[in-house]
Motif scaffolding. Sequence first.
Motif, PDB file in Angstrom:
ATOM      1  N   SER A 267       0.989  -1.164   0.015  1.00  0.00           N
ATOM      2  CA  SER A 267       0.008  -0.081  -0.182  1.00  0.00           C
ATOM      3  C   SER A 267       0.919   1.384   0.014  1.00  0.00           C
ATOM      4  CB  SER A 267      -0.853  -0.029   1.296  1.00  0.00           C
ATOM      5  OG  SER A 267      -0.138   0.137   2.424  1.00  0.00           O
ATOM      6  N   SER A 268       0.398   2.136  -0.646  1.00  0.00           N
ATOM      7  CA  SER A 268       0.936   3.535  -0.571  1.00  0.00           C
ATOM      8  C   SER A 268       0.129   4.506  -0.496  1.00  0.00           C
ATOM      9  CB  SER A 268       1.811   3.719  -1.883  1.00  0.00           C
ATOM     10  OG  SER A 268       2.252   5.168  -2.180  1.00  0.00           O
ATOM     11  N   MET A 269       0.373   5.670   0.431  1.00  0.00           N
ATOM     12  CA  MET A 269      -0.621   6.474   0.685  1.00  0.00           C
ATOM     13  C   MET A 269      -0.007   8.116  -0.028  1.00  0.00           C
ATOM     14  SD  MET A 269      -3.475   6.125   2.880  1.00  0.00           S
ATOM     15  CE  MET A 269      -3.435   7.491   3.969  1.00  0.00           C
ATOM     16  N   TYR A 270      -0.929   8.903  -0.488  1.00  0.00           N
ATOM     17  CA  TYR A 270      -0.452  10.099  -1.000  1.00  0.00           C
ATOM     18  C   TYR A 270      -1.686  11.130  -0.980  1.00  0.00           C
ATOM     19  CZ  TYR A 270      -2.590   8.692  -5.479  1.00  0.00           C
ATOM     20  OH  TYR A 270      -3.270   8.133  -6.341  1.00  0.00           O
ATOM     21  N   ARG A 271      -1.419  12.332  -0.854  1.00  0.00           N
ATOM     22  CA  ARG A 271      -2.442  13.368  -0.756  1.00  0.00           C
ATOM     23  C   ARG A 271      -2.827  13.968  -2.080  1.00  0.00           C
ATOM     24  NH1 ARG A 271      -3.413  17.536   3.690  1.00  0.00           N
ATOM     25  NH2 ARG A 271      -1.419  17.021   4.368  1.00  0.00           N
ATOM     26  N   ILE A 321       3.794   6.954  -5.208  1.00  0.00           N
ATOM     27  CA  ILE A 321       3.438   8.221  -5.944  1.00  0.00           C
ATOM     28  C   ILE A 321       3.883   9.233  -4.900  1.00  0.00           C
ATOM     29  CG2 ILE A 321       1.573   9.409  -6.543  1.00  0.00           C
ATOM     30  CD1 ILE A 321       0.078   6.496  -6.986  1.00  0.00           C
ATOM     31  N   VAL A 322       4.519  10.436  -5.883  1.00  0.00           N
ATOM     32  CA  VAL A 322       4.828  11.608  -5.089  1.00  0.00           C
ATOM     33  C   VAL A 322       4.385  12.764  -5.891  1.00  0.00           C
ATOM     34  CG1 VAL A 322       6.952  11.680  -6.656  1.00  0.00           C
ATOM     35  CG2 VAL A 322       6.917  12.787  -4.031  1.00  0.00           C
ATOM     36  N   ALA A 323       3.947  13.977  -5.241  1.00  0.00           N
ATOM     37  CA  ALA A 323       3.350  15.089  -5.833  1.00  0.00           C
ATOM     38  C   ALA A 323       4.654  15.731  -6.308  1.00  0.00           C
ATOM     39  CB  ALA A 323       2.789  16.149  -4.700  1.00  0.00           C
ATOM     40  N   ILE A 324       4.291  16.299  -7.557  1.00  0.00           N
ATOM     41  CA  ILE A 324       5.703  16.914  -8.427  1.00  0.00           C
ATOM     42  C   ILE A 324       4.773  18.539  -8.712  1.00  0.00           C
ATOM     43  CG2 ILE A 324       6.827  15.180  -9.000  1.00  0.00           C
ATOM     44  CD1 ILE A 324       5.578  15.382 -11.850  1.00  0.00           C
ATOM     45  N   SER A 325       5.661  19.203  -9.382  1.00  0.00           N
ATOM     46  CA  SER A 325       5.078  20.399  -9.948  1.00  0.00           C
ATOM     47  C   SER A 325       4.765  20.459 -11.463  1.00  0.00           C
ATOM     48  CB  SER A 325       6.264  21.713  -9.909  1.00  0.00           C
ATOM     49  OG  SER A 325       7.100  21.471 -10.676  1.00  0.00           O
ATOM     50  N   GLU A 326       3.858  21.280 -11.976  1.00  0.00           N
ATOM     51  CA  GLU A 326       3.560  21.371 -13.329  1.00  0.00           C
ATOM     52  C   GLU A 326       4.546  21.423 -14.208  1.00  0.00           C
ATOM     53  OE1 GLU A 326       0.370  23.907 -14.560  1.00  0.00           O
ATOM     54  OE2 GLU A 326      -0.851  23.268 -12.633  1.00  0.00           O
ATOM     55  N   GLU A 327       5.682  22.246 -13.819  1.00  0.00           N
ATOM     56  CA  GLU A 327       6.955  22.365 -14.620  1.00  0.00           C
ATOM     57  C   GLU A 327       7.635  20.960 -14.758  1.00  0.00           C
ATOM     58  OE1 GLU A 327      11.102  22.755 -15.467  1.00  0.00           O
ATOM     59  OE2 GLU A 327      10.301  22.309 -13.279  1.00  0.00           O
ATOM     60  N   GLU A 328       7.838  20.248 -13.515  1.00  0.00           N
ATOM     61  CA  GLU A 328       8.640  18.888 -13.344  1.00  0.00           C
ATOM     62  C   GLU A 328       7.733  17.888 -14.437  1.00  0.00           C
ATOM     63  OE1 GLU A 328      10.578  19.065  -9.130  1.00  0.00           O
ATOM     64  OE2 GLU A 328       8.595  18.630  -9.201  1.00  0.00           O
ATOM     65  N   TYR A 329       6.348  17.855 -14.204  1.00  0.00           N
ATOM     66  CA  TYR A 329       5.710  17.003 -15.193  1.00  0.00           C
ATOM     67  C   TYR A 329       6.071  17.310 -16.647  1.00  0.00           C
ATOM     68  CZ  TYR A 329       1.492  15.932 -17.650  1.00  0.00           C
ATOM     69  OH  TYR A 329       0.631  15.312 -18.688  1.00  0.00           O
ATOM     70  N   CYS A 330       6.094  18.561 -17.205  1.00  0.00           N
ATOM     71  CA  CYS A 330       6.370  19.053 -18.589  1.00  0.00           C
ATOM     72  C   CYS A 330       7.761  18.433 -18.771  1.00  0.00           C
ATOM     73  CB  CYS A 330       6.242  20.400 -18.729  1.00  0.00           C
ATOM     74  SG  CYS A 330       4.323  20.952 -18.529  1.00  0.00           S
ATOM     75  N   ARG A 331       8.726  18.606 -17.985  1.00  0.00           N
ATOM     76  CA  ARG A 331      10.146  18.327 -18.237  1.00  0.00           C
ATOM     77  C   ARG A 331      10.050  16.813 -18.338  1.00  0.00           C
ATOM     78  NH1 ARG A 331      13.394  18.974 -13.042  1.00  0.00           N
ATOM     79  NH2 ARG A 331      12.714  21.085 -13.200  1.00  0.00           N
ATOM     80  N   LEU A 332       9.513  16.129 -17.600  1.00  0.00           N
ATOM     81  CA  LEU A 332       9.266  14.446 -17.643  1.00  0.00           C
ATOM     82  C   LEU A 332       8.735  14.154 -18.967  1.00  0.00           C
ATOM     83  CD1 LEU A 332       8.262  13.733 -14.290  1.00  0.00           C
ATOM     84  CD2 LEU A 332      10.445  12.662 -15.369  1.00  0.00           C
ATOM     85  N   VAL A 333       7.507  14.816 -19.595  1.00  0.00           N
ATOM     86  CA  VAL A 333       6.968  14.574 -20.642  1.00  0.00           C
ATOM     87  C   VAL A 333       7.863  14.929 -21.778  1.00  0.00           C
ATOM     88  CG1 VAL A 333       5.126  15.163 -22.255  1.00  0.00           C
ATOM     89  CG2 VAL A 333       4.626  14.523 -19.664  1.00  0.00           C
ATOM     90  N   ASN A 334       8.425  16.009 -21.864  1.00  0.00           N
ATOM     91  CA  ASN A 334       9.348  16.525 -22.948  1.00  0.00           C
ATOM     92  C   ASN A 334      10.634  15.153 -23.024  1.00  0.00           C
ATOM     93  OD1 ASN A 334       7.854  18.612 -23.658  1.00  0.00           O
ATOM     94  ND2 ASN A 334       8.990  20.017 -22.324  1.00  0.00           N
ATOM     95  N   ALA A 335      11.024  14.826 -21.790  1.00  0.00           N
ATOM     96  CA  ALA A 335      12.368  14.114 -21.726  1.00  0.00           C
ATOM     97  C   ALA A 335      12.098  12.610 -22.443  1.00  0.00           C
ATOM     98  CB  ALA A 335      13.004  13.982 -20.417  1.00  0.00           C
ATOM     99  N   TYR A 336      10.618  12.194 -21.952  1.00  0.00           N
ATOM    100  CA  TYR A 336      10.494  10.523 -22.114  1.00  0.00           C
ATOM    101  C   TYR A 336       9.204  10.339 -23.164  1.00  0.00           C
ATOM    102  CZ  TYR A 336      13.533   9.625 -18.283  1.00  0.00           C
ATOM    103  OH  TYR A 336      14.825   9.950 -17.497  1.00  0.00           O
ATOM    104  N   GLY A 337       8.529  11.400 -23.284  1.00  0.00           N
ATOM    105  CA  GLY A 337       7.205  11.323 -23.879  1.00  0.00           C
ATOM    106  C   GLY A 337       6.223  10.462 -23.115  1.00  0.00           C
ATOM    107  N   VAL A 338       4.788  10.705 -23.217  1.00  0.00           N
ATOM    108  CA  VAL A 338       3.973  10.108 -22.456  1.00  0.00           C
ATOM    109  C   VAL A 338       3.026   9.549 -23.451  1.00  0.00           C
ATOM    110  CG1 VAL A 338       2.525  12.210 -22.433  1.00  0.00           C
ATOM    111  CG2 VAL A 338       2.346  10.644 -20.576  1.00  0.00           C
TER     112      VAL A 338
END
Length: 340
Positions: A267-271, A321-338
């Motif tokens: 199990s993993s908890m996240y807000r 699961i960890v919360a990230i910023s919108e900027e970090e989300y975009c960086r990941l999508v640009n780097a790896y593709g989604v």
Amino acid sequence: MTFLRYLTAFVMIGFNLFNYLFNDYAYPAVSREGAYLFCYFVGNSPEEQTIHLAVSTDGYNFKALNGNQPIIKQELGEKCCRDPYILKGQDGCYYIIATDMDAEKGWTSNHCLVTWKSEDLINWTDETIIDIRDFGGEFAGTNRAWAPQAIWDEEVQMYMVYWAHSTWENDTAGHYYAYTKDFKTFETEPKVLYGRWGDVNTVTGEVQDIQCIDGDIIYNEKDGYYYLYFKHDEDQKIAYVKSKNLTGPYDTEPVVCSLGYWGVEGSSMYRITGTDAWMMVMDEYGEGHFFAQMTRDFENFRKVNRKVYSMDHLSPRHGSIVAISEEEYCRLVNAYGVEK
């Protein structure tokens, strides 16, 4: 991103309200900001015991990065890892800590943890193997060092790393902990956090040793308790114990809290950001599914309708699961593709 999440919530009002009132499902909280990063592995073969990542903008529906292929190539230890836990450190860097293990070698074959560090969620460095046997004494015979996680301890200004631990001499796993500053070395010798050795059955009076694995500690700001969730081995559910102190004692009676029909673990908890709602996701390991439920008080949960969340297509096993910023989300999508 903010407009889209509120638009989706508005469209779903009728569906969610009906399920809340008549089907006993949680009313999904609306994520207010940022995004989410899911870190997991996907199976028991060597090529599947690797770090995978997926992202979400709402905390419910996740999309794989990198075509659901491994993000990190492990170079040390068993070159296989399981049960990855990802957290953001006090220094702003992200850390992953995982079980260094190849399941094909058996379920009592590991004695090490493996860690990585990243400043940007793209480049992962400082791969480190921590061998629990190096502490000697009772730890020399370690045959399980499973599912490590970590939480910052403000009082001692270090991270408390905790994991399920057993030895050849005592093969019933319980939770142990030790402190670290850098996820490379431990500053303290491991100590018992919580175990059910010599547990007395209140009905039969039988004394038994009960295995406890997959710990997840969350601090409840409302009541000031630390909640330790773990796999309740007697019925394959998730249970919790609680303590006012991070290191225990967690001496309350275990309370089963998972609501699914099938056996679960990991199990993993996240807000859900910007709200007081917490998701608990867990691995229905015998069914190939992930099960989700929600709470606002850490003790009373309601199921989340499977139509509200999507994870199963990732084939995830025990992860976090960890919360990230919108900027970090975009960086990941640009780097790896989604995935689309």
